[in-house]
Design an enzyme around this catalytic site. Structure first.
Site, mmCIF file in Angstrom:
data_model
loop_
_atom_site.group_PDB
_atom_site.id
_atom_site.type_symbol
_atom_site.label_atom_id
_atom_site.label_comp_id
_atom_site.label_asym_id
_atom_site.label_seq_id
_atom_site.Cartn_x
_atom_site.Cartn_y
_atom_site.Cartn_z
ATOM 1 N N PRO A 1 0.838 -1.202 0.000
ATOM 2 C CA PRO A 1 0.000 0.000 0.000
ATOM 3 C C PRO A 1 0.873 1.252 0.000
ATOM 4 O O PRO A 1 1.956 1.258 0.595
ATOM 5 C CB PRO A 1 -0.806 -0.130 1.286
ATOM 6 C CG PRO A 1 -0.001 -1.012 2.164
ATOM 7 C CD PRO A 1 0.757 -1.938 1.254
ATOM 8 N N HIS A 2 0.414 2.277 -0.698
ATOM 9 C CA HIS A 2 1.203 3.504 -0.770
ATOM 10 C C HIS A 2 0.286 4.699 -0.964
ATOM 11 O O HIS A 2 -0.864 4.549 -1.378
ATOM 12 C CB HIS A 2 2.241 3.424 -1.902
ATOM 13 C CG HIS A 2 1.670 3.010 -3.218
ATOM 14 N ND1 HIS A 2 1.391 1.699 -3.522
ATOM 15 C CD2 HIS A 2 1.317 3.720 -4.308
ATOM 16 C CE1 HIS A 2 0.899 1.624 -4.750
ATOM 17 N NE2 HIS A 2 0.836 2.845 -5.247
ATOM 18 N N ALA A 3 0.823 5.865 -0.626
ATOM 19 C CA ALA A 3 0.033 7.093 -0.721
ATOM 20 C C ALA A 3 0.960 8.281 -0.931
ATOM 21 O O ALA A 3 2.112 8.277 -0.481
ATOM 22 C CB ALA A 3 -0.780 7.298 0.557
#
Length: 154
Positions: free
Chosen positions: A65-67
């Protein structure tokens, strides 16, 4: 770019069980808050927003997951090993137990992609994943992750 520059020792954790992907993102947000002083709610929301575009479970029990977040000075990562795998809607429909979360500034451009590629290459290595799954000490997990890429790059 090296994982040792993205991942601090305090950003690695082992958790017994989480009940949902939402709870996982909250845990990652809290870890980012403690390790890098990010706003936990903003980090969590960023992960959930990105996940709504498509699942970040890449298969073989791994999620990335990344943002992208406003007002972040640089790219940072958090690593979580789950003792009980979590259903994650991964591409291979397998539950995940190794999660590497990445947070990048909104305007990081290609650096964000380079960091994501580095993490992806590291996590695709079956030997590294086997070592991660065989250890529960956060300091040892950090060493496995940060030593892996630096020795392969040489």
């Amino acid at each position: 770019m090296e994982l040792s520059k993205l991942l601090s020792v305090g950003a690695v954790r082992v958790v017994g069980q989480l009940t949902s992907k939402k709870r996982l993102f909250q845990e990652l947000g809290e870890m980012a808050s403690q390790a890098y002083r990010l706003n936990a709610a903003v980090a969590t929301d960023g992960l959930q927003e990105r996940e709504s575009l498509g699942p970040t479970g890449v298969g073989h029990g791994i999620a990335l997951p990344h943002a992208r977040l406003e007002e972040l000075p640089g790219i940072v990562g958090v690593f979580l090993r789950l003792e009980k795998p979590l259903d994650y809607d991964s591409v291979d429909r397998q539950p995940v137990d190794l999660v590497f979360g990445l947070f990048a500034p909104k305007d990081s451009g290609v650096d964000h992609l380079k960091a994501l590629a580095l993490v992806s290459r590291t996590m695709r290595d079956p030997a590294i994943c086997a070592k991660l799954r065989a250890n529960t000490d956060p300091a040892k997990l950090h060493a496995i992750l940060t030593e892996a890429r630096s020795t392969q790059a040489a």
